[in-house]
Write an enzyme that holds these catalytic residues in place. Sequence first.
Site, PDB file in Angstrom:
ATOM      1  N   GLU A   1      -7.432  34.974 -89.288  1.00  0.00           N
ATOM      2  CA  GLU A   1      -7.037  33.948 -88.333  1.00  0.00           C
ATOM      3  C   GLU A   1      -8.012  32.758 -88.338  1.00  0.00           C
ATOM      4  OE1 GLU A   1      -4.570  32.787 -85.001  1.00  0.00           O
ATOM      5  OE2 GLU A   1      -4.380  34.058 -86.749  1.00  0.00           O
ATOM      6  N   ASP A   2      -9.289  33.072 -88.313  1.00  0.00           N
ATOM      7  CA  ASP A   2     -10.293  32.049 -88.016  1.00  0.00           C
ATOM      8  C   ASP A   2     -11.052  31.480 -89.215  1.00  0.00           C
ATOM      9  OD1 ASP A   2      -9.633  32.501 -85.439  1.00  0.00           O
ATOM     10  OD2 ASP A   2     -11.366  33.753 -84.959  1.00  0.00           O
TER      11      ASP A   2
END
Length: 731
Positions: free
Chosen positions: A77-78
Amino acid sequence: MPADTARLFSLLEESGKKYDNEKIQRAFLFAEKSHCGQFRKSGEEYIYHPLAVAEICAELNLDTDAICAALLHDIVEDCPGASLDLIGENFGGDVRILVDGLTKLVAIPFEDKEEEHIENLRKMFLAMSRDIRVILIKLCDRLHNMRTLSSHQEEKQRLIALETMHVYAPLAHRLGIQTIKQELESLALQYLDPIGYEEIRGWVETKYGENRHFIETVQTAVGEKLKSLNIPYSIQGRIKSIYSIYRKMYRSSKSFDEIYDFYAVRVIVDSEMTCYAVLGLIHEMYHSMPGRFKDYISTPKPNNYRSLHTTVIGKTGVPFEVQIRTAEMHQVAEYGIAAHWKYKSGTKSDESINKKLEWIHMLLESDQKSMDSEEYLMPLKIDIFEDEIFVFTPKGDVVTLPTGSCGIDFAYAIHSGVGNKMVGIRINGAIAPITTVLQTGQIVEVLTSSASKGPSRDWLKIVKSGEAKNKIRGWYKKEKREENIQLAMTEVDKEFEKIRKGLPDSEKERIMTAIAQRHGLESLQDLYNSIGYGGIALSKIHVKIRDEIERTLANQAPASLEVTQSHAEKKEQKKSKSGVIIEGLENCQVKFAKCCSPLPGDEIIGYITRGYGVSVHKFRCPHAVAGLQSPEKDRWVNASWSKNASEIQSNSYNAVLQLLVADNIGVMAAISTALADMRIPIAAINTQSSAENTSLLTITVGTKGRDHLNSIIERLKRNRDILQILVGGDK
Ligand code: MN
């Protein structure tokens, strides 16, 4: 100070389970590198978060792959550059699947909506996770986020706390993970109703302060009693959680003084039998509060929680709850589904996903009737993984459909008007055929046109949901009567030809009229219309035509049935595990009907069920009496007890006793002692307070038959506090 894995590894070591420490250390370094330069709202380096999540997972003793996935859960995600493929290459397919599942869950939107929507979210959550470990890691992730929620802005805090209360805590509860559930609830409440939380916390402190030594006194007294009887045990005390009190007070509007289970002691013993024996002892030591006894051993809660609960009054007049359970029940009570990892030694994680699904099925399988009225969870279907999919409308509402559903099902689920006028669909923005089978997580939009001529009959063969079928049929019923009738007449004629060629039309008409009457329809036209739009299935009509023709033939030539009758008598006594012989059926599955619990010595009769062999009733059971007069009478068959005594002796037959007893201290103890003396196993006990100063006790006991049961009753009758004894199913 840089983050390190010392605490994580010491937690893993404490578990006593085998871990691949090298792999876990690699996952940590991988995560640390990927998150490098990222910070949390609190200002802390980001890596502290996945590390903390992994530590919580370690406390649940999840396996190596789950710990790795916890460390890696926020990377895809990051962190640009860290792909799922890279994770797969470095840590294997299982870790990849887990991280993928965790990443997908992030995409499920949460809004403060009505209960139905929230229930769908919970279901979707489970369905999308596939591997139960994904949910467990997600719960640990949420727990850490809640512990560190204070650094967020107020608006955000509220939304996250609300989601925790509505989605995560119920999931933890449903999976039986009591420890996480309670902490989530408590943290969420602090943000959602800080004033209410503080108020109750204050009360709890005062009340606890007043009775500081109360629990210890009880623990000691109970412990000494058990020790004197040589019963191995362990005992714990607890105070009810703030959120549970909050819920009781605000949802069930009880006052603080009406909370009788503020204090509780938990007695853990080695067997189910001992649980009931300890219950007797407790009731001997303390006065029990009528109507507060719950047997969750014989009737487990939907999340598989098992325990005996009773509320008694201490010497100083303070009520407290006693929970009695075995060590195994206790593990499930505390860790629920996670107990699978915590206590089964299975270190291999790839045991097959099915095994895990079996677990979740078991835990989710819920007898909805047995749910506590205060249980705030909506029932969850057992078969969500195979049988349901979850798709979004463009507005983000979740629509639940049976697996295999296509665009047409979706349109009818929105509204019949939408279905009847649909001309196309868009899946995730792209035009697709309306018959495309949908998958969980897709966003579906229906295209309609007022120029549409309505649904096609072929759709009936394509759609999966009953709702779509009914709505399409409804449309045909209303709009296309003439067409339906014509169509049905042709079809019915084909059926006649299949069954018996060349019947005269007058005979066909006579038969169809008879069928119409049997369906309560006014005319033959109505029957044809129903067949045409699908209200009555053609296959049913086929069977009915055949029956009708057979009946006509039978009336012409009386059948001789006598010949086959004595067939069963000729065969000698057969072997049977249940001790019951069913005439004409060898080795069939036998179960004993709960309505009348027949015992050896009773006159019995069998009923051939549709799914589970033969169910045996007493001959005089109202169900049997009614059944013999119903159209189903052919399903009732002669049954008798085996003449072979050893077959009976090797079994135990459950009998249900209803005892009306005086509300007397010690009566419970006397009953359980009497039964234990006779070595009668107790399968369940339930109490209900009855008229003034009496209680109704329902006890299920194992017996060897009617004579044995009578001797048990004789023995119980000696107790003067037992006012009346009825045998369940006897009239
Ligand atoms: Mn996270």
